[in-house]
Design a protein around this motif. Structure first.
Motif, PDB file in Angstrom:
ATOM      1  N   VAL A   1      -3.031  -4.752  11.917  1.00 37.66           N
ATOM      2  CA  VAL A   1      -3.402  -4.586  10.511  1.00 37.66           C
ATOM      3  C   VAL A   1      -2.374  -5.292   9.627  1.00 37.66           C
ATOM      4  CG1 VAL A   1      -4.096  -2.943   8.736  1.00 37.66           C
ATOM      5  CG2 VAL A   1      -4.290  -2.311  11.160  1.00 37.66           C
ATOM      6  N   PRO A   2      -2.662  -6.515   9.196  1.00 36.51           N
ATOM      7  CA  PRO A   2      -1.706  -7.245   8.352  1.00 36.51           C
ATOM      8  C   PRO A   2      -1.773  -6.810   6.892  1.00 36.51           C
ATOM      9  CG  PRO A   2      -3.627  -8.613   8.796  1.00 36.51           C
ATOM     10  CD  PRO A   2      -3.834  -7.337   9.558  1.00 36.51           C
ATOM     11  N   TYR A   3      -0.593  -6.640   6.274  1.00 30.43           N
ATOM     12  CA  TYR A   3      -0.512  -6.235   4.876  1.00 30.43           C
ATOM     13  C   TYR A   3       0.128  -7.301   3.995  1.00 30.43           C
ATOM     14  CZ  TYR A   3      -2.194  -1.470   5.526  1.00 30.43           C
ATOM     15  OH  TYR A   3      -2.981  -0.377   5.771  1.00 30.43           O
ATOM     16  N   GLY A   4       0.194  -8.521   4.455  1.00 30.90           N
ATOM     17  CA  GLY A   4       0.673  -9.613   3.610  1.00 30.90           C
ATOM     18  C   GLY A   4       1.976  -9.303   2.930  1.00 30.90           C
ATOM     19  N   THR A   5       1.941  -9.312   1.595  1.00 35.65           N
ATOM     20  CA  THR A   5       3.154  -9.119   0.804  1.00 35.65           C
ATOM     21  C   THR A   5       3.510  -7.660   0.589  1.00 35.65           C
ATOM     22  OG1 THR A   5       1.770  -9.374  -1.178  1.00 35.65           O
ATOM     23  CG2 THR A   5       2.977 -11.311  -0.422  1.00 35.65           C
ATOM     24  N   GLY A   6       2.759  -6.729   1.187  1.00 36.92           N
ATOM     25  CA  GLY A   6       3.139  -5.325   1.136  1.00 36.92           C
ATOM     26  C   GLY A   6       2.104  -4.420   0.516  1.00 36.92           C
TER      27      GLY A   6
ATOM     28  N   ILE B   1      -8.829  -6.015   8.529  1.00 38.77           N
ATOM     29  CA  ILE B   1      -8.500  -6.358   7.150  1.00 38.77           C
ATOM     30  C   ILE B   1      -8.975  -5.235   6.237  1.00 38.77           C
ATOM     31  CG2 ILE B   1      -8.805  -8.027   5.282  1.00 38.77           C
ATOM     32  CD1 ILE B   1      -7.260  -9.123   7.690  1.00 38.77           C
ATOM     33  N   VAL B   2      -8.033  -4.545   5.603  1.00 38.42           N
ATOM     34  CA  VAL B   2      -8.385  -3.476   4.667  1.00 38.42           C
ATOM     35  C   VAL B   2      -8.691  -4.088   3.305  1.00 38.42           C
ATOM     36  CG1 VAL B   2      -6.970  -1.810   5.912  1.00 38.42           C
ATOM     37  CG2 VAL B   2      -5.980  -3.075   4.010  1.00 38.42           C
ATOM     38  N   ASP B   3      -9.268  -3.282   2.418  1.00 34.55           N
ATOM     39  CA  ASP B   3      -9.650  -3.835   1.114  1.00 34.55           C
ATOM     40  C   ASP B   3      -9.826  -2.719   0.100  1.00 34.55           C
ATOM     41  OD1 ASP B   3     -10.304  -6.035  -0.564  1.00 34.55           O
ATOM     42  OD2 ASP B   3     -12.428  -5.539  -0.414  1.00 34.55           O
ATOM     43  N   SER B   4      -9.697  -3.075  -1.166  1.00 30.97           N
ATOM     44  CA  SER B   4     -10.109  -2.246  -2.298  1.00 30.97           C
ATOM     45  C   SER B   4     -10.409  -3.209  -3.439  1.00 30.97           C
ATOM     46  CB  SER B   4      -9.013  -1.247  -2.695  1.00 30.97           C
ATOM     47  OG  SER B   4      -7.879  -1.947  -3.185  1.00 30.97           O
ATOM     48  N   GLN B   5     -11.084  -2.699  -4.473  1.00 27.88           N
ATOM     49  CA  GLN B   5     -11.539  -3.593  -5.530  1.00 27.88           C
ATOM     50  C   GLN B   5     -11.161  -3.102  -6.919  1.00 27.88           C
ATOM     51  OE1 GLN B   5     -15.571  -5.377  -4.742  1.00 27.88           O
ATOM     52  NE2 GLN B   5     -15.590  -3.868  -3.093  1.00 27.88           N
ATOM     53  N   PHE B   6     -10.093  -2.328  -6.975  1.00 28.20           N
ATOM     54  CA  PHE B   6      -9.597  -1.874  -8.272  1.00 28.20           C
ATOM     55  C   PHE B   6      -8.076  -1.903  -8.231  1.00 28.20           C
ATOM     56  CE2 PHE B   6      -7.906   1.616 -10.931  1.00 28.20           C
ATOM     57  CZ  PHE B   6      -8.354   1.169 -12.169  1.00 28.20           C
TER      58      PHE B   6
ATOM     59  N   HIS C   1       0.332  -6.626  -2.263  1.00 26.09           N
ATOM     60  CA  HIS C   1      -0.786  -7.116  -1.451  1.00 26.09           C
ATOM     61  C   HIS C   1      -2.116  -6.828  -2.122  1.00 26.09           C
ATOM     62  CE1 HIS C   1      -3.085  -8.263   2.061  1.00 26.09           C
ATOM     63  NE2 HIS C   1      -3.561  -7.030   2.215  1.00 26.09           N
ATOM     64  N   TYR C   2      -2.202  -5.706  -2.826  1.00 24.07           N
ATOM     65  CA  TYR C   2      -3.457  -5.338  -3.490  1.00 24.07           C
ATOM     66  C   TYR C   2      -3.712  -6.197  -4.728  1.00 24.07           C
ATOM     67  CZ  TYR C   2      -4.081  -1.079  -0.702  1.00 24.07           C
ATOM     68  OH  TYR C   2      -4.294  -0.192   0.317  1.00 24.07           O
ATOM     69  N   LEU C   3      -2.628  -6.661  -5.347  1.00 26.27           N
ATOM     70  CA  LEU C   3      -2.764  -7.408  -6.602  1.00 26.27           C
ATOM     71  C   LEU C   3      -3.436  -8.763  -6.429  1.00 26.27           C
ATOM     72  CD1 LEU C   3       0.759  -6.666  -8.126  1.00 26.27           C
ATOM     73  CD2 LEU C   3      -1.439  -5.747  -8.924  1.00 26.27           C
ATOM     74  N   ASN C   4      -3.337  -9.332  -5.230  1.00 23.69           N
ATOM     75  CA  ASN C   4      -3.770 -10.719  -5.066  1.00 23.69           C
ATOM     76  C   ASN C   4      -4.041 -10.966  -3.583  1.00 23.69           C
ATOM     77  OD1 ASN C   4      -4.166 -13.495  -5.638  1.00 23.69           O
ATOM     78  ND2 ASN C   4      -2.009 -13.946  -5.240  1.00 23.69           N
ATOM     79  N   ARG C   5      -5.283 -10.730  -3.129  1.00 23.33           N
ATOM     80  CA  ARG C   5      -5.596 -10.883  -1.709  1.00 23.33           C
ATOM     81  C   ARG C   5      -7.009 -11.397  -1.510  1.00 23.33           C
ATOM     82  NH1 ARG C   5      -6.039  -4.613   0.497  1.00 23.33           N
ATOM     83  NH2 ARG C   5      -7.049  -3.717  -1.325  1.00 23.33           N
ATOM     84  N   LEU C   6      -7.224 -11.987  -0.358  1.00 25.88           N
ATOM     85  CA  LEU C   6      -8.507 -12.605  -0.062  1.00 25.88           C
ATOM     86  C   LEU C   6      -9.571 -11.559   0.251  1.00 25.88           C
ATOM     87  CD1 LEU C   6      -7.264 -15.522   2.232  1.00 25.88           C
ATOM     88  CD2 LEU C   6      -8.008 -15.685  -0.159  1.00 25.88           C
ATOM     89  N   GLU C   7     -10.802 -11.882  -0.115  1.00 30.70           N
ATOM     90  CA  GLU C   7     -11.952 -11.019   0.186  1.00 30.70           C
ATOM     91  C   GLU C   7     -12.166 -10.997   1.699  1.00 30.70           C
ATOM     92  OE1 GLU C   7     -15.666  -9.870   1.353  1.00 30.70           O
ATOM     93  OE2 GLU C   7     -15.290 -12.032   1.279  1.00 30.70           O
ATOM     94  N   PRO C   8     -12.347  -9.813   2.303  1.00 27.76           N
ATOM     95  CA  PRO C   8     -12.328  -9.702   3.766  1.00 27.76           C
ATOM     96  C   PRO C   8     -13.328 -10.565   4.522  1.00 27.76           C
ATOM     97  CG  PRO C   8     -12.094  -7.546   2.784  1.00 27.76           C
ATOM     98  CD  PRO C   8     -12.392  -8.493   1.661  1.00 27.76           C
TER      99      PRO C   8
ATOM    100  N   ASN D   1     -15.737  -1.827   8.765  1.00 26.71           N
ATOM    101  CA  ASN D   1     -15.139  -0.552   8.420  1.00 26.71           C
ATOM    102  C   ASN D   1     -15.862  -0.007   7.200  1.00 26.71           C
ATOM    103  OD1 ASN D   1     -13.302   1.654   8.291  1.00 26.71           O
ATOM    104  ND2 ASN D   1     -12.135   0.564   6.737  1.00 26.71           N
ATOM    105  N   VAL D   2     -16.700   0.998   7.407  1.00 23.94           N
ATOM    106  CA  VAL D   2     -17.535   1.562   6.349  1.00 23.94           C
ATOM    107  C   VAL D   2     -16.695   2.494   5.477  1.00 23.94           C
ATOM    108  CG1 VAL D   2     -19.537   3.007   5.852  1.00 23.94           C
ATOM    109  CG2 VAL D   2     -19.581   1.438   7.805  1.00 23.94           C
ATOM    110  N   VAL D   3     -16.613   2.204   4.192  1.00 27.28           N
ATOM    111  CA  VAL D   3     -15.914   3.087   3.264  1.00 27.28           C
ATOM    112  C   VAL D   3     -16.834   3.412   2.094  1.00 27.28           C
ATOM    113  CG1 VAL D   3     -13.634   2.199   3.879  1.00 27.28           C
ATOM    114  CG2 VAL D   3     -14.870   1.187   1.943  1.00 27.28           C
TER     115      VAL D   3
END
Length: 452
Positions: free
Chosen positions: A12-17, A58-63, A71-78, A126-128
């Motif tokens: 599970v990569p978290y890029g910049t944190g 690849i985890v994700d959120s949209q807010f 990592h949440y501020l600037n990341r690629l769409e999964p 991954n269903v959320v």
């Protein structure tokens, strides 16, 4: 034939944190734009594939708010990212998070089906239901759905997705140039779904992949979330602080699958997320763990992200040394309520101030998976043998540490015969030991005695 049980691993990569690692990006081994750098992701995927990992997740959120982790501020769409990685990997599974609350079913099902074909059967979903309540505002809604609605939609959504993926029977496309027949039209099926939340006619304009459907993962921990995972999940992502907690969750989910939903519990692969630190000795590894925790998660960062379970409420406005404001629990009602309630209950029970409550989230609970390579391997095997899990999702934080996991821990697991020496399957289902779902229309025809 009895298939030998083996440990499953995800990276599970978290890029910049991500959460709990706001300042991970200060590590000079990590590009400052890692979260949008396809070459960085490809490097992580290649290393995990060299370690014969089952999947990359690849985890994700949209807010987001200004206080969100880097990592949440600037990341690629999964799905875009995973489609790119499909062409730069060969065997590793590719799993992405996507919400059932803010995606059109037909569109999302088609995108995952496309990833599954592009990767030749390595896709997972991954269903959320989305815990960040603020996401509703990005989709034209004033309020987020309540828990019951979120999970009701998710249940219907997954059932709808599987029906759409079955739009074509596996031999529907004849493609016979001599006869000029491209499609056996009897094996294309209109869905005409009209449920409580969705109305979709179908069919999906996409054939099934080598693994039939993308593998469905789920990670909810509320009662509704556990029921959803037990009813439709094939992989379960979770967290557990120790073996007894892992065993309790394992038994609960597999028991629900068997007793409430009539499923084979062996068709659910449970993988808690863990933090691994490898050192030359156990003592050195503990020192690295403590140093990284203090560096990656300062008090200021912990306070900034503290409000996420509470609907991203801003806790910086309160007196840090006053009693924890328990009334804020209601702000998490449509967010990560299970987490918000656990935090609130703990603060109230202990009479903590806000500062003490935030510190309790920052002061790390020592991971069980810290030590020399042998110590870490021992602990992984101990959890797995105790049926506290079927495998693990390993967070990719500091690159040199993940390198040591692959180079030092994996060979020990392989020598012990509990982990694959090489890939023996080409699909994600194959890696996880999951059956390929039979097309429902083909099964119905066979059941009716019609030649298939």
């Amino acid at each position: 034939m009895v298939v030998q049980r083996q440990i499953h691993l995800g990276a599970v990569p978290y890029g910049t944190g991500g959460p709990g690692s706001h300042t991970l990006w200060l590590d000079p081994e990590i590009p400052v734009d890692a979260s949008v750098d396809i070459d960085w992701y490809a490097g992580v995927a290649a290393l995990a594939e060299r370690g014969k990992f089952d999947l990359l997740f690849i985890v994700d959120s949209q807010f987001i708010t200004p206080y969100s982790p880097p990592h949440y501020l600037n990341r690629l769409e999964p799905l875009t990212l995973l489609s790119a990685l499909a062409g730069r990997t060969e065997r590793i599974g590719l799993v992405g998070t996507a919400t059932t609350s803010f995606n059109s079913p037909f569109n999302l099902v088609r995108r995952f089906g496309s990833l599954d074909l592009i990767s030749r059967g390595r896709a997972g979903w991954n269903v959320v239901t989305t815990g960040d309540a603020g996401t509703a505002g990005n989709y034209g809604l004033d309020d987020h759905y309540d828990y019951d609605t979120r999970y009701g939609r998710a249940q219907e959504y997954v059932e709808l997705a599987r029906a759409l993926w079955d739009s074509y029977e596996d031999d529907a496309f004849v493609r016979d140039r001599e006869t000029g027949v491209f499609l056996d039209r009897a094996k294309q099926h209109v869905l005409d779904h009209e449920g409580q939340y969705f109305k979709v006619r179908g069919p999906l304009n996409l054939v099934r992949s080598a693994q039939g459907h993308p593998v469905v993962f789920q990670a909810g921990d509320s009662d509704q979330g556990r029921d959803l995972g037990a009813s439709v999940g094939e992989g379960i992502f979770t967290h557990a602080p120790d073996i007894p907690a892992g065993q309790a969750f394992y038994d609960d989910i597999k028991g629900r699958a068997r007793d409430r939903f009539g499923r084979n519990p062996d068709h659910l692969v449970i993988m808690p997320g863990i933090k691994v630190v490898v050192g030359d000795t156990d003592e050195e590894a503990r020192e690295i763990e403590a140093f990284n925790n203090d560096r990656d998660h300062t008090f200021a960062a912990a306070l900034a992200e503290f409000g996420r379970p509470f609907g991203w409420h801003d806790f910086t406005q309160y007196d840090l040394d006053a009693p924890f404001p328990a009334e804020t629990l209601e702000l998490g009602r449509r967010s990560f309520y299970t987490q918000a309630k656990a935090i609130t209950d703990r603060a109230v029970d202990n009479g903590w101030t806000l500062r003490q409550t935030v510190e309790a989230t920052r002061y790390f609970r020592k991971s069980e998976f810290v030590g020399s390579a042998t110590t870490v391997a021992d602990k992984l095997v101990e959890w797995w043998e105790a049926r506290a899990c079927d495998g693990f999702n390993i967070g990719v934080d500091h690159p040199s540490n993940f390198q040591r996991v692959v180079d030092e821990v994996i060979p020990i697991l392989q020598e012990r015969g509990v982990y694959r020496a090489d890939y023996d399957a080409t699909t994600l289902r194959g890696h996880l030991g999951l059956p390929v779902p039979v097309n429902r229309h083909t099964a119905a025809r066979a059941g009716a005695g019609v030649p298939v």
